[in-house]
Motif scaffolding. Sequence first.
Motif, PDB file in Angstrom:
ATOM      1  N   PRO A 194      34.301   6.597  23.093  1.00 26.11           N
ATOM      2  CA  PRO A 194      34.177   5.151  22.838  1.00 26.11           C
ATOM      3  C   PRO A 194      33.407   4.451  23.951  1.00 26.11           C
ATOM      4  O   PRO A 194      33.648   4.675  25.138  1.00 26.11           O
ATOM      5  CB  PRO A 194      35.636   4.692  22.777  1.00 26.11           C
ATOM      6  N   ARG A 195      32.469   3.596  23.561  1.00 27.08           N
ATOM      7  CA  ARG A 195      31.577   2.958  24.534  1.00 27.08           C
ATOM      8  C   ARG A 195      31.401   1.489  24.177  1.00 27.08           C
ATOM      9  O   ARG A 195      30.974   1.158  23.070  1.00 27.08           O
ATOM     10  CB  ARG A 195      30.221   3.666  24.538  1.00 27.08           C
ATOM     11  N   ARG A 196      31.702   0.604  25.111  1.00 28.47           N
ATOM     12  CA  ARG A 196      31.509  -0.836  24.897  1.00 28.47           C
ATOM     13  C   ARG A 196      30.052  -1.197  25.175  1.00 28.47           C
ATOM     14  O   ARG A 196      29.549  -1.001  26.284  1.00 28.47           O
ATOM     15  CB  ARG A 196      32.461  -1.632  25.780  1.00 28.47           C
ATOM     16  N   VAL A 197      29.390  -1.752  24.146  1.00 31.53           N
ATOM     17  CA  VAL A 197      27.975  -2.095  24.287  1.00 31.53           C
ATOM     18  C   VAL A 197      27.732  -3.598  24.199  1.00 31.53           C
ATOM     19  O   VAL A 197      26.613  -4.057  24.455  1.00 31.53           O
ATOM     20  CB  VAL A 197      27.130  -1.359  23.226  1.00 31.53           C
ATOM     21  N   LEU A 198      28.760  -4.361  23.811  1.00 31.90           N
ATOM     22  CA  LEU A 198      28.624  -5.819  23.741  1.00 31.90           C
ATOM     23  C   LEU A 198      29.975  -6.455  24.017  1.00 31.90           C
ATOM     24  O   LEU A 198      30.997  -6.019  23.465  1.00 31.90           O
ATOM     25  CB  LEU A 198      28.126  -6.266  22.359  1.00 31.90           C
ATOM     26  N   ASP A 199      29.989  -7.481  24.850  1.00 29.25           N
ATOM     27  CA  ASP A 199      31.157  -8.324  25.056  1.00 29.25           C
ATOM     28  C   ASP A 199      30.643  -9.694  25.450  1.00 29.25           C
ATOM     29  O   ASP A 199      30.274  -9.930  26.604  1.00 29.25           O
ATOM     30  CB  ASP A 199      32.074  -7.747  26.133  1.00 29.25           C
ATOM     31  N   THR A 200      30.595 -10.606  24.478  1.00 26.35           N
ATOM     32  CA  THR A 200      30.003 -11.917  24.746  1.00 26.35           C
ATOM     33  C   THR A 200      30.875 -12.768  25.658  1.00 26.35           C
ATOM     34  O   THR A 200      30.429 -13.836  26.109  1.00 26.35           O
ATOM     35  CB  THR A 200      29.735 -12.683  23.438  1.00 26.35           C
ATOM     36  N   ARG A 201      32.087 -12.311  25.981  1.00 23.96           N
ATOM     37  CA  ARG A 201      32.906 -13.042  26.959  1.00 23.96           C
ATOM     38  C   ARG A 201      32.253 -13.024  28.334  1.00 23.96           C
ATOM     39  O   ARG A 201      32.601 -13.842  29.199  1.00 23.96           O
ATOM     40  CB  ARG A 201      34.307 -12.441  27.016  1.00 23.96           C
ATOM     41  N   ASN A 202      31.295 -12.117  28.513  1.00 24.81           N
ATOM     42  CA  ASN A 202      30.563 -12.055  29.778  1.00 24.81           C
ATOM     43  C   ASN A 202      29.359 -12.996  29.802  1.00 24.81           C
ATOM     44  O   ASN A 202      28.663 -13.095  30.821  1.00 24.81           O
ATOM     45  CB  ASN A 202      30.079 -10.630  30.038  1.00 24.81           C
ATOM     46  N   SER A 203      29.114 -13.667  28.681  1.00 23.71           N
ATOM     47  CA  SER A 203      27.971 -14.572  28.612  1.00 23.71           C
ATOM     48  C   SER A 203      28.375 -15.849  27.884  1.00 23.71           C
ATOM     49  O   SER A 203      28.936 -16.762  28.487  1.00 23.71           O
ATOM     50  CB  SER A 203      26.786 -13.882  27.927  1.00 23.71           C
ATOM     51  N   ALA A 204      28.128 -15.920  26.575  1.00 25.11           N
ATOM     52  CA  ALA A 204      28.444 -17.120  25.803  1.00 25.11           C
ATOM     53  C   ALA A 204      28.849 -16.707  24.396  1.00 25.11           C
ATOM     54  O   ALA A 204      28.392 -15.683  23.876  1.00 25.11           O
ATOM     55  CB  ALA A 204      27.232 -18.052  25.743  1.00 25.11           C
ATOM     56  N   PRO A 205      29.723 -17.499  23.752  1.00 28.75           N
ATOM     57  CA  PRO A 205      30.112 -17.160  22.378  1.00 28.75           C
ATOM     58  C   PRO A 205      28.941 -17.309  21.408  1.00 28.75           C
ATOM     59  O   PRO A 205      27.939 -17.972  21.712  1.00 28.75           O
ATOM     60  CB  PRO A 205      31.219 -18.170  22.069  1.00 28.75           C
ATOM     61  N   VAL A 206      29.102 -16.695  20.247  1.00 26.51           N
ATOM     62  CA  VAL A 206      28.099 -16.812  19.186  1.00 26.51           C
ATOM     63  C   VAL A 206      28.398 -18.090  18.415  1.00 26.51           C
ATOM     64  O   VAL A 206      29.506 -18.275  17.897  1.00 26.51           O
ATOM     65  CB  VAL A 206      28.131 -15.594  18.256  1.00 26.51           C
ATOM     66  N   GLY A 207      27.428 -18.994  18.342  1.00 28.17           N
ATOM     67  CA  GLY A 207      27.641 -20.299  17.736  1.00 28.17           C
ATOM     68  C   GLY A 207      27.552 -20.281  16.218  1.00 28.17           C
ATOM     69  O   GLY A 207      27.285 -19.256  15.583  1.00 28.17           O
ATOM     70  N   GLN A 208      27.764 -21.445  15.637  1.00 21.29           N
ATOM     71  CA  GLN A 208      27.735 -21.589  14.178  1.00 21.29           C
ATOM     72  C   GLN A 208      26.348 -21.249  13.648  1.00 21.29           C
ATOM     73  O   GLN A 208      25.343 -21.771  14.122  1.00 21.29           O
ATOM     74  CB  GLN A 208      28.107 -23.017  13.802  1.00 21.29           C
ATOM     75  N   GLY A 209      26.302 -20.334  12.679  1.00 20.91           N
ATOM     76  CA  GLY A 209      25.025 -19.891  12.141  1.00 20.91           C
ATOM     77  C   GLY A 209      24.233 -19.045  13.111  1.00 20.91           C
ATOM     78  O   GLY A 209      23.061 -18.734  12.855  1.00 20.91           O
ATOM     79  N   GLY A 210      24.866 -18.646  14.212  1.00 18.83           N
ATOM     80  CA  GLY A 210      24.168 -17.889  15.241  1.00 18.83           C
ATOM     81  C   GLY A 210      24.168 -16.398  14.979  1.00 18.83           C
ATOM     82  O   GLY A 210      25.007 -15.867  14.243  1.00 18.83           O
ATOM     83  N   VAL A 211      23.231 -15.715  15.608  1.00 17.80           N
ATOM     84  CA  VAL A 211      23.077 -14.267  15.480  1.00 17.80           C
ATOM     85  C   VAL A 211      22.957 -13.677  16.878  1.00 17.80           C
ATOM     86  O   VAL A 211      22.230 -14.208  17.728  1.00 17.80           O
ATOM     87  CB  VAL A 211      21.828 -13.895  14.654  1.00 17.80           C
ATOM     88  N   VAL A 212      23.702 -12.599  17.126  1.00 18.11           N
ATOM     89  CA  VAL A 212      23.509 -11.834  18.343  1.00 18.11           C
ATOM     90  C   VAL A 212      22.987 -10.465  17.943  1.00 18.11           C
ATOM     91  O   VAL A 212      23.512  -9.838  17.009  1.00 18.11           O
ATOM     92  CB  VAL A 212      24.812 -11.721  19.170  1.00 18.11           C
ATOM     93  N   ASN A 213      21.912 -10.021  18.581  1.00 19.72           N
ATOM     94  CA  ASN A 213      21.303  -8.731  18.287  1.00 19.72           C
ATOM     95  C   ASN A 213      21.742  -7.706  19.323  1.00 19.72           C
ATOM     96  O   ASN A 213      21.748  -7.998  20.525  1.00 19.72           O
ATOM     97  CB  ASN A 213      19.783  -8.854  18.274  1.00 19.72           C
ATOM     98  N   VAL A 214      22.133  -6.526  18.868  1.00 26.47           N
ATOM     99  CA  VAL A 214      22.714  -5.499  19.727  1.00 26.47           C
ATOM    100  C   VAL A 214      21.749  -4.329  19.824  1.00 26.47           C
ATOM    101  O   VAL A 214      21.383  -3.719  18.805  1.00 26.47           O
ATOM    102  CB  VAL A 214      24.075  -5.028  19.193  1.00 26.47           C
ATOM    103  N   ASN A 215      21.355  -4.016  21.044  1.00 26.72           N
ATOM    104  CA  ASN A 215      20.403  -2.947  21.309  1.00 26.72           C
ATOM    105  C   ASN A 215      21.145  -1.607  21.374  1.00 26.72           C
ATOM    106  O   ASN A 215      21.936  -1.371  22.282  1.00 26.72           O
ATOM    107  CB  ASN A 215      19.688  -3.228  22.630  1.00 26.72           C
ATOM    108  N   LEU A 216      20.870  -0.723  20.420  1.00 26.25           N
ATOM    109  CA  LEU A 216      21.469   0.607  20.384  1.00 26.25           C
ATOM    110  C   LEU A 216      20.407   1.692  20.507  1.00 26.25           C
ATOM    111  O   LEU A 216      20.576   2.811  20.026  1.00 26.25           O
ATOM    112  CB  LEU A 216      22.263   0.786  19.084  1.00 26.25           C
ATOM    113  N   SER A 217      19.323   1.359  21.205  1.00 26.68           N
ATOM    114  CA  SER A 217      18.210   2.300  21.313  1.00 26.68           C
ATOM    115  C   SER A 217      18.542   3.506  22.180  1.00 26.68           C
ATOM    116  O   SER A 217      17.748   4.451  22.254  1.00 26.68           O
ATOM    117  CB  SER A 217      16.962   1.594  21.860  1.00 26.68           C
TER     118      SER A 217
END
Length: 409
Positions: A175-198
């Motif tokens: 198991p590997r954590r690749v995103l935790d928006t608590r370290n930055s900012a929440p995702v807003g209404q109608g917002g999109v966060v893109n996750v890099n899994l390259s």
Amino acid sequence: MVATAAVALLAGTVTANAEPAGAGRDGVLAEPLQSAAARGDARAADDPLGSYFVPVSPVRVLDTRSGAKVGQRGQVTVDLSARTPASATAVVLNVTGTETTASTFITAYPTGEARPEASNLNLGAGKTRANAVVVATSYERQVTLYNNSGSTHLVADLAGYYMLDTASRFTPTAPRRVLDTRNSAPVGQGGVVNVNLSYLPASATAVTFNLTGVGATASTYVTAYPYGQARPTASNMNLSPNEVVPNQVTVQLGTNRWISLYNNTGRTHLIVDVAGYYASDRGYQFVPTIPFRQMDTRPDFPLDPSFFLALPGWDSESASMTIVGVAANLTGVGATSSTYVKVWPGGQDEPPTSNLNVVPGQVVANAVTVGIGYEDHPQIQDRTVNFANNSGYVDVIFDVAGLFVQYNA
């Protein structure tokens, strides 16, 4: 509300090694209610060919809100013959229950088979909840969804299917954590966060991860979809304000092996813990089973933070295959405090991730896909899946839906 069955625990606890056991916890070896290996052997004897995975952009295949609710002890059949090939053996769905009138559970199983003693989704009155479901299909490529109590609407979105023709195979990972928006900012209404899994191989076609929503400011839903594609009419998670809700997601990878997460309303934090990936040139085939209960810690042995629980039963008596991973449903019952449960392969360090969030008075389920590894613990010495609870006491139930296997020459 879940069907009950007991689990036996082998006597005694022992001190865990610093590695690879769980964070200095004591270790307890569970005695499975049923042997997953025996079930896999029986299924392989009937159908010796493993299955391959084909991811699809999420598509809605059931929504009872256009008609009648599923009543008490009622069922609805989902016909997937138009969405899957004739060689399909199982499907990956996201099943959502909404407008529920009583606490209940939902069970998914192949149409035409006897309903198993297992569950996939637990719902409270007035709640909207979702869970990922891996379920074998009937020969007609149909699955049945059963509702135990009250009435509820059900929505199902197809994320992919398994078939006998060559396609992608699964590789379980630590198991590997690749995103935790608590370290930055929440995702807003109608917002999109893109996750890099390259970091996944170039041949990867889809990814399986645990998605957790934390601190939503309004009732909302979250949709996962391939980066670079139009957002589909589908959802993966439903959140109410101030809840912590997990849901496993399997989603096709988009451009450059990225994925997108969309939040509909208000703001929410999102966490992504990767459990594995599908690729066209590597990995293991899938053997779907009729769902069966492999572990239930009720009534006498709830998990507490002092120990981790190691579940064996994965050694096949057939020399033709080795079980390397499992697709299952994990349910938490009777928590005495707000807590989370994590699941990881035996023999690996306890990861800084989570699979299930539970609060007192709640029965909640989440799909889990996890590898199997050798736990070199003085009193275990077996191939296991490990479980640990963060706080208080909680009972856990583990229902198996299928096995990832390596066929030996």
